[in-house]
Design an enzyme around this catalytic site. Sequence first.
Site, short mmCIF file in Angstrom:
data_model
loop_
_atom_site.label_atom_id
_atom_site.label_comp_id
_atom_site.label_asym_id
_atom_site.label_seq_id
_atom_site.Cartn_x
_atom_site.Cartn_y
_atom_site.Cartn_z
N PHE A 1 30.50 30.97 32.83
CA PHE A 1 32.05 30.99 33.19
C PHE A 1 32.24 30.39 34.72
O PHE A 1 33.24 29.97 34.89
CB PHE A 1 32.39 32.53 33.46
CG PHE A 1 32.25 33.37 32.16
CD1 PHE A 1 33.33 33.53 31.30
CD2 PHE A 1 31.26 34.10 31.89
CE1 PHE A 1 33.14 34.28 30.33
CE2 PHE A 1 31.04 34.85 30.71
CZ PHE A 1 31.98 34.90 29.69
N ALA B 1 33.00 28.40 37.22
CA ALA B 1 33.60 27.09 37.24
C ALA B 1 35.00 26.91 38.14
O ALA B 1 35.29 28.40 38.74
CB ALA B 1 34.18 26.68 36.06
N TYR C 1 40.55 18.77 35.64
CA TYR C 1 39.99 20.37 35.21
C TYR C 1 39.83 20.26 33.85
O TYR C 1 38.69 20.63 33.41
CB TYR C 1 41.18 21.55 35.68
CG TYR C 1 40.78 22.72 35.01
CD1 TYR C 1 39.40 23.42 35.29
CD2 TYR C 1 41.64 23.47 33.76
CE1 TYR C 1 39.15 24.60 34.47
CE2 TYR C 1 41.48 24.69 33.51
CZ TYR C 1 40.23 25.17 33.64
OH TYR C 1 39.68 26.45 33.04
N ASP D 1 26.55 34.37 40.58
CA ASP D 1 27.72 33.98 41.09
C ASP D 1 27.46 33.55 42.67
O ASP D 1 26.98 34.49 43.29
CB ASP D 1 28.79 35.28 41.02
CG ASP D 1 30.22 34.62 40.99
OD1 ASP D 1 30.93 35.11 40.07
OD2 ASP D 1 30.58 34.13 41.98
N HIS E 1 48.97 31.48 38.61
CA HIS E 1 49.06 32.19 37.29
C HIS E 1 50.29 32.90 37.43
O HIS E 1 50.80 33.85 38.21
CB HIS E 1 48.18 32.82 36.71
CG HIS E 1 46.81 32.20 36.19
ND1 HIS E 1 45.49 32.28 36.46
CD2 HIS E 1 46.97 30.79 35.87
CE1 HIS E 1 45.00 31.51 36.12
NE2 HIS E 1 45.49 30.57 35.83
#
Length: 316
Positions: A68, A70, A136, A31, A182
């Site tokens: 993952f 991204a 996206y 990461d 979110h």
Amino acid sequence: MRLLVTGGAGYVGSVVAAQLVEAGHEVTVLDDLSTGHQDAVPEGARFVQKSITEAHSVLDGMDAVLHFAAKSLVGESVAKPGLYWSNNLGGTLALLDAMRDKGVGRIVFSSTAATYGEPERSPIEEGDPTRPTNPYGASKLAVDTALTAFARVRGLGAVSLRYFNVAGAHGRYRERHAVETHLIPNVLKVATGERESVSVFGTDYPTPDGTCVRDYIHVSDLARAHLLALEAIVQGEHRIYNLGSGTGFSVQEVISVCREVTGHEIPAVVGDRRPGDPAVLVASSAKIQSELGWKAERAALREIVSDAWAALSANA
Ligand code: UFG
């Protein structure tokens, strides 16, 4: 298995990495910490701070990759499409080439409901049209397309999981975005006092209460699907599965449940529609249920919100 988890310091990646460690796998997290948090890397996993374009150095001896890493903000992708194409497509192609060079032939890919765009019917099935409405979703769809081709010509074994609205927390692992877009975390931030009110983006949608309906899936359930996907990989095949709980909740319903769980009044302010939001997005997860035996075990919205609230309060 020896596994590389790219983006394992992020929300979903860290939960999957934690479950893989618990299951006894040897996990390396790669990461670059551009949006992840080093303290989210689970104990027992090795951590390497590098970009996915530098994955060569950590792929020796790996049995599979769970990918993952991204960029994942719809709005940002509209403003900065180049960032999304280079990171999500370019970065993944570099990773796939490095995997080929090192003889690593299996991948589980973090795809999205945004690959479908505005749906023609609900619930959405995997064979439905893919017409993403933002860079996206388009960049994730392009990776899915590349995986299909590489399975055919390179013998790669791949599974793409198309997530609907991931929410909740897995113990201490929770959603922590510098820019939070979110719904559930934004509503809960009102209860912690970080925000004064939550905006409701539109009340004139063709839904029972006029607000958008989404399929919220508990991050623990979602993560568990990755372990099943890993076991199900077949060389030369690319499989695609939707992941949702199969039930839709409106923005108003989410806010009500957050009020019940937190005991806070959570003022809500009605605002304009957010551009690009489809009215209803609900997954059919029948395919992953029948083929991999996966089932949402924590589908109750109350449980999803309670777990998110517990993790947020513990860190407040
Ligand atoms: N919403 C609000 N107020 C907020 C935040 C969101 O009313 O402060 C509404 C949105 O308009 C939407 C719903 O709450 O109707 C859910 O919004 P989220 O931003 O939580 O999630 P999205 O459904 O937009 O996005 C999710 C994933 C994306 C994925 C997309 C597919 O998070 O990664 O589904 O369309 F791309």
